[in-house]
Every structure is written in C-alpha cells, then in structure tokens.
Design an enzyme around this catalytic site. Structure first.
Site, short mmCIF file in Angstrom:
data_model
loop_
_atom_site.label_atom_id
_atom_site.label_comp_id
_atom_site.label_asym_id
_atom_site.label_seq_id
_atom_site.Cartn_x
_atom_site.Cartn_y
_atom_site.Cartn_z
CG HIS A 130 -1.95 -0.82 0.93
ND1 HIS A 130 -3.01 -0.75 0.21
CD2 HIS A 130 -2.42 -2.31 1.72
CE1 HIS A 130 -4.01 -1.74 0.19
NE2 HIS A 130 -3.74 -2.51 1.04
CG ASP A 160 -2.55 5.06 -3.05
OD1 ASP A 160 -1.61 4.32 -3.31
OD2 ASP A 160 -3.58 4.72 -2.34
#
Length: 372
Positions: A130, A160
């Site tokens: 992540h 991200d």
C-alpha cells in the site's frame, strides 16, 4: 473555444476498475475532455449514477474478463481506444489475454498505461503493498514527521495519488505525444515507488549532500519556527511560512514582537518557537486572520475541507465545484481559453456501437451475463 471542449477531446480511454490511483489518472484525463469508459465487474454496475469524485465525467460498463466472450469484447473495445489504464499485479492482464501484446495486436496505436505499486519488475513486483509501503521503500517516509517522533505518513497522497495516478496520467500524455511522431503506442510502467522517489528528488539530493538532517529538524519539515503550524486561542491553527527575511519581519511587526533572538542561529529556534506559540495562543484564529489580511507575512488559517470550499480566494477562482451535490476540487491545471470535460457523475453506457460493439452483439453478451 467551446467552453465544453477540453484539450483531450477525441481521446478515448478504457479504464479497468481498481483502487484509487487508476481512477484518479482516469479522472484527470476525463477532466480535460477525454472520453473515459470505466470497465468494472458485471455485478458492480447498475443504472444509478456513480457519485464517487474520481468517477466524474466517465461512463461505465460491467464486463466479465474471466470469460472468453468478455475478453473478446474487451479487445473489440480496445480497437477503438487510444489508451488503456490497467491496474493489476504484473502478469495478470497477460493471463487474462488483455496484456499489451494482446491489445497491440489489434491496435498498434494504443497507449497501455500500467499502474502498480512496485512496478512491472524487481524483487517486490509480485508482492502486495500500500501507499505507506511504497513511500517507505522510496526513502520518503523516513523524512516525514516531528523531531523525536516516529515517521508519519501524510495519508495516501504521496504514493497513491502524486507518485501513482498523477505520474500515470503524465506518462500517458508523453506516450500520446510520441505516438504523433511514430504512429505507435507504447507501454507506460507507472510505479508508485518510482513516482514517490522522483517527487523527493530535491530532498534525496540534500540528504546525500549533507544539507538535510534527521526528520523534523530542517527548514521545511517543522524543524524551523518560521515554517510550522501554531494553535490559536479558540483551538484553531495557523500555517506560518515566513521563510524570507522580509516576510518574517512583516509577520513580527504585525504581531507586535520586536525582541526575538536571531533566527539564523539554530540554537535560538526553540526559544523563538515558544515565543510565537505563546503569542498565537493569545487571539482567536479569526482575529489573527484580520491581523494578516492582505499582508506578505505568509500566515494563513489552516482550513478543513468544508471551510476551504468557502474561502474567498477559492470561491473567486472556482477552485472547488459541486457535482451531484458533492463538493470537490475543480479540474487542474487550467488552460486559459480551453474548456474541460463533463464533470457529471458517471453513468452506465448502454450503446457501445461507437466503441465497435453493435447493439445485437451487446445484447447477446448481456443475455449471457457477460456484459452489464
């Protein structure tokens, strides 16, 4: 120029549904006029508009990519596309039969944008991760946080969105420009670890050059009292960015502080910080806003998202818009004189004939449960 037409008008994008970075890249392209068709699972698609911010301006379909018929339909759609955004782990698209070689066989002009955390190769390429993991391996996370505290991730903006989705959109545009010269599309390997490392270029250089110390002790990471946040009497906060001497002087003048030790000596930073903290706690945030209004002191209120949408500067520029009842950031960057894409919530696309799938074939696929 027609205000409804953005610079990417005429560009068709197939976006395979996935987590935040892929949809963000697709949103950025749609914001500037690209026709983005989001391809989701059959069960995930209905006739209700999708009000998620990152789906604005898109159309959606459901397609079973685990069936031969669904794969064949996707290839048909790719024949009419300019860009594919793929968000799977390395090798998954190839096993499904929709990898770059499969699609370039039917459309050599296709730009194939691949979004992963670790990239298409390397020891970690096939492992899960992540944002927090990608920015940690990139050397970024170690530099974020207060002095003496543990590394603190800035939610998932750096990996991200900035290192991932934004870099993917940038890579797609590079490939589209190159295609004008070569007539061929190419693969874009956008890895969040690469993007996060690139975003920290200046700081990596400073660390290796000996100009940057441990986290929380430097000029721009809350180490310096002239670049930090301070609490006000009512529990609000102010952001202070008075780096340059003249901005610093104006701030102190407006605050009525005239006897601080020199800020160029780091040994004085703790004393300066405490004096400023004490002063800022003496008035409310609104009172300080009035003190610094129109100044070059570089002191502004720390606004929450609801407040930000109503700030006079943001209102004047139209920085935020409301789409389907949901406040959200307007398309950026701005190209004066150009328009932008439709920002309406995403809706299901029933007629796929313009994408090369005639109504009869589409209906047959729907009847078989392959298409929604």
């Amino acid at each position: 120029m027609d205000a409804s037409r953005g610079p990417l008008t005429g560009i068709r994008v197939l976006e395979l549904a996935g987590l935040a970075p892929g949809p963000f890249a697709g949103m950025m392209l749609a914001d500037h006029g690209a026709e983005v068709l989001r391809v989701d699972r059959v069960a995930a698609v209905g006739d209700e508009p999708r009000r998620e911010v990152m789906d604005r301006g898109k159309r959606t379909i459901g397609l079973d990519l685990k069936s031969p018929e669904g794969v064949a339909a996707f290839r048909r759609l790719a024949e009419r596309a300019d860009v594919v955004i793929e968000v799977f782990r390395p090798g998954v698209a190839e096993r499904l039969g929709i990898g770059p070689a499969d699609l370039h066989a039917v459309n050599e002009r296709l730009v194939y944008g691949r979004m992963t955390g670790w990239g298409q190769d390397g020891p970690l390429a096939h492992t899960a991760g992540h944002d927090i993991d990608y920015i940690a391996i990139a050397g970024v996370l170690s530099m974020l946080g207060r002095a003496g505290g543990k590394p603190t991730p800035p939610i998932n903006i750096l990996g991200d969105f900035a290192g991932g989705g934004l870099m993917l959109a940038y890579g797609v545009l590079l490939a589209l420009i190159e295609r004008e010269r070569t007539g061929r599309g190419r693969v874009v390997d956008a890895a969040m670890v690469d993007g996060a490392a690139l975003l920290f270029s200046m700081f990596h250089g400073a660390v290796h050059g000996g100009q940057w110390g441990p986290r929380g002790t430097n000029l721009l990471d809350t180490g310096a009292p002239m670049y930090d946040t301070y609490e006000t009497a009512d529990g609000g906060f102010l952001a202070v960015g008075a780096l340059e001497p003249r901005f610093w002087a104006e701030m102190l003048d407006r605050m009525g502080i005239g006897d601080l030790p020199g800020r160029d000596d780091r040994a004085n930073w703790p004393v300066i910080r405490e004096r400023l903290a004490e002063a800022f706690r003496s008035r409310t945030r609104a009172e300080w806003e009035a003190v610094f209004e129109g100044s070059d002191a570089c002191v502004v209120p720390v606004l929450d998202p609801r407040e930000a949408a109503g700030h006079p500067h943001n209102v004047a520029r139209g920085t935020f818009v409301e789409v389907g009842g949901v406040p959200q950031a307007a398309p950026a960057p701005r190209l004066p004189g150009a328009g932008h894409g439709d920002l309406s919530p995403a809706t299901r696309l029933h007629d796929l004939s313009a994408w090369g799938l005639p109504d009869g074939e589409a209906e047959a696929l729907r009847a078989a449960g392959v298409l929604a």
